[in-house]
Design a protein around this motif. Structure first.
Motif, PDB file in Angstrom:
ATOM      1  N   UNK A   1       0.852  -1.187   0.000  1.00 48.79           N
ATOM      2  CA  UNK A   1       0.000   0.000   0.000  1.00 48.79           C
ATOM      3  C   UNK A   1       0.891   1.242   0.000  1.00 48.79           C
ATOM      4  N   UNK A   2       0.632   2.138  -0.933  1.00 49.26           N
ATOM      5  CA  UNK A   2       1.387   3.391  -1.011  1.00 49.26           C
ATOM      6  C   UNK A   2       0.906   4.324   0.095  1.00 49.26           C
ATOM      7  N   UNK A   3       1.845   4.760   0.961  1.00 48.14           N
ATOM      8  CA  UNK A   3       1.476   5.608   2.093  1.00 48.14           C
ATOM      9  C   UNK A   3       2.403   6.819   2.156  1.00 48.14           C
ATOM     10  N   UNK A   4       1.972   7.973   1.618  1.00 46.89           N
ATOM     11  CA  UNK A   4       2.751   9.197   1.830  1.00 46.89           C
ATOM     12  C   UNK A   4       2.875   9.479   3.332  1.00 46.89           C
ATOM     13  N   UNK A   5       3.955  10.110   3.719  1.00 45.02           N
ATOM     14  CA  UNK A   5       4.245  10.311   5.139  1.00 45.02           C
ATOM     15  C   UNK A   5       3.105  10.991   5.883  1.00 45.02           C
ATOM     16  N   UNK A   6       2.442  11.977   5.233  1.00 47.20           N
ATOM     17  CA  UNK A   6       1.399  12.712   5.956  1.00 47.20           C
ATOM     18  C   UNK A   6       0.132  11.897   6.155  1.00 47.20           C
ATOM     19  N   UNK A   7       0.010  10.734   5.491  1.00 46.08           N
ATOM     20  CA  UNK A   7      -1.159   9.872   5.683  1.00 46.08           C
ATOM     21  C   UNK A   7      -0.828   8.640   6.533  1.00 46.08           C
ATOM     22  N   UNK A   8       0.414   8.505   6.957  1.00 46.56           N
ATOM     23  CA  UNK A   8       0.841   7.298   7.660  1.00 46.56           C
ATOM     24  C   UNK A   8       0.328   7.261   9.104  1.00 46.56           C
ATOM     25  N   UNK A   9      -0.174   6.102   9.506  1.00 45.97           N
ATOM     26  CA  UNK A   9      -0.556   5.857  10.901  1.00 45.97           C
ATOM     27  C   UNK A   9       0.161   4.590  11.342  1.00 45.97           C
ATOM     28  N   UNK A  10       1.090   4.729  12.292  1.00 49.38           N
ATOM     29  CA  UNK A  10       1.912   3.591  12.698  1.00 49.38           C
ATOM     30  C   UNK A  10       1.678   3.157  14.139  1.00 49.38           C
ATOM     31  N   UNK A  11       0.839   3.860  14.880  1.00 51.33           N
ATOM     32  CA  UNK A  11       0.588   3.489  16.277  1.00 51.33           C
ATOM     33  C   UNK A  11      -0.227   2.196  16.321  1.00 51.33           C
ATOM     34  N   UNK A  12       0.350   1.159  16.904  1.00 50.41           N
ATOM     35  CA  UNK A  12      -0.305  -0.146  16.911  1.00 50.41           C
ATOM     36  C   UNK A  12      -1.667  -0.108  17.585  1.00 50.41           C
ATOM     37  N   UNK A  13      -1.780   0.643  18.670  1.00 48.86           N
ATOM     38  CA  UNK A  13      -3.060   0.708  19.384  1.00 48.86           C
ATOM     39  C   UNK A  13      -4.154   1.260  18.481  1.00 48.86           C
TER      40      UNK A  13
END
Length: 204
Positions: A1-13
């Protein structure tokens, strides 16, 4: 999946919460006839780091395992009209887009062909989705011989979450005035669009 930095969500919770709120995922595997996708309600076990589900024994999906698989979960989404942007009336430099939330979880897929494991999984899923109903249905409400027959017609699957990624495309790349305009426009539309506006407000 292409994810530009400003759309990235990496928090597992946050990613786990989305899966729990929208448990119907599309499971994609590569089978003899190419890519195959099935839509399944999943149980997320964060302690074990796995996703669990079951499929009909007649479904060829499970015969592809052991293999790599990808489970795709999607949250609220909505069409974004250029008319939501205040600047559109001034310069016209605006185009439509789509706001959405998606989580991809990938890793090794294995089969669990065990009646006790399956019954426990179906029991947990049923209890979860029946919770809050005036008269929750329970697995024990059905006759044992009937359940035994049906459990023999399904197969368990378990996806080890080796990779997980989230994309929250919520107009973060737009100026603040445009973001406010999108929220206002979506709330006015109501329904699922208003859900997207709520997620945008949380990000702000």
């Amino acid at each position: 999946m292409y994810i530009p930095r400003h759309f990235e969500e990496s928090r597992e919770a946050v990613l786990h919460a989305l899966i729990r709120e929208h448990p119907l995922g599309a499971l994609v595997v590569s089978g003899p006839d190419g890519l195959e996708a099935n839509h399944l309600p999943f149980e997320l076990d964060t302690e074990q780091g796995v996703l669990r589900a079951h499929v009909a024994r007649a479904n060829p999906l499970w015969r592809a395992a052991p293999c790599e698989a990808l489970a795709i979960f999607q949250g609220p989404s909505a069409y974004i009209s250029p008319s939501f942007y205040p600047g559109k009336a001034e310069h016209g430099r605006a185009v439509p887009t789509w706001n959405y939330i998606a989580v991809h979880a990938g890793g090794p897929l294995r089969v669990v062909d065990d009646p006790a494991w399956l019954r426990a999984l179906v029991d947990r899923l049923t209890n979860r989705f029946e919770a809050g109903r005036p008269a929750p249905w329970k697995l024990d409400d059905a006759p044992d011989d009937y359940l035994h027959k049906l459990l023999g017609q399904i197969v368990g699957i378990e996806l080890e979450i080796a990779r997980i990624a989230g994309k929250w495309k919520m107009s973060q790349n737009q100026p603040e005035a445009n973001r406010a305009g999108v929220e206002q426009g979506l709330r006015a539309e109501g329904g699922g669009a208003a859900d997207v506006a709520e997620h945008m407000a949380r990000l702000r």
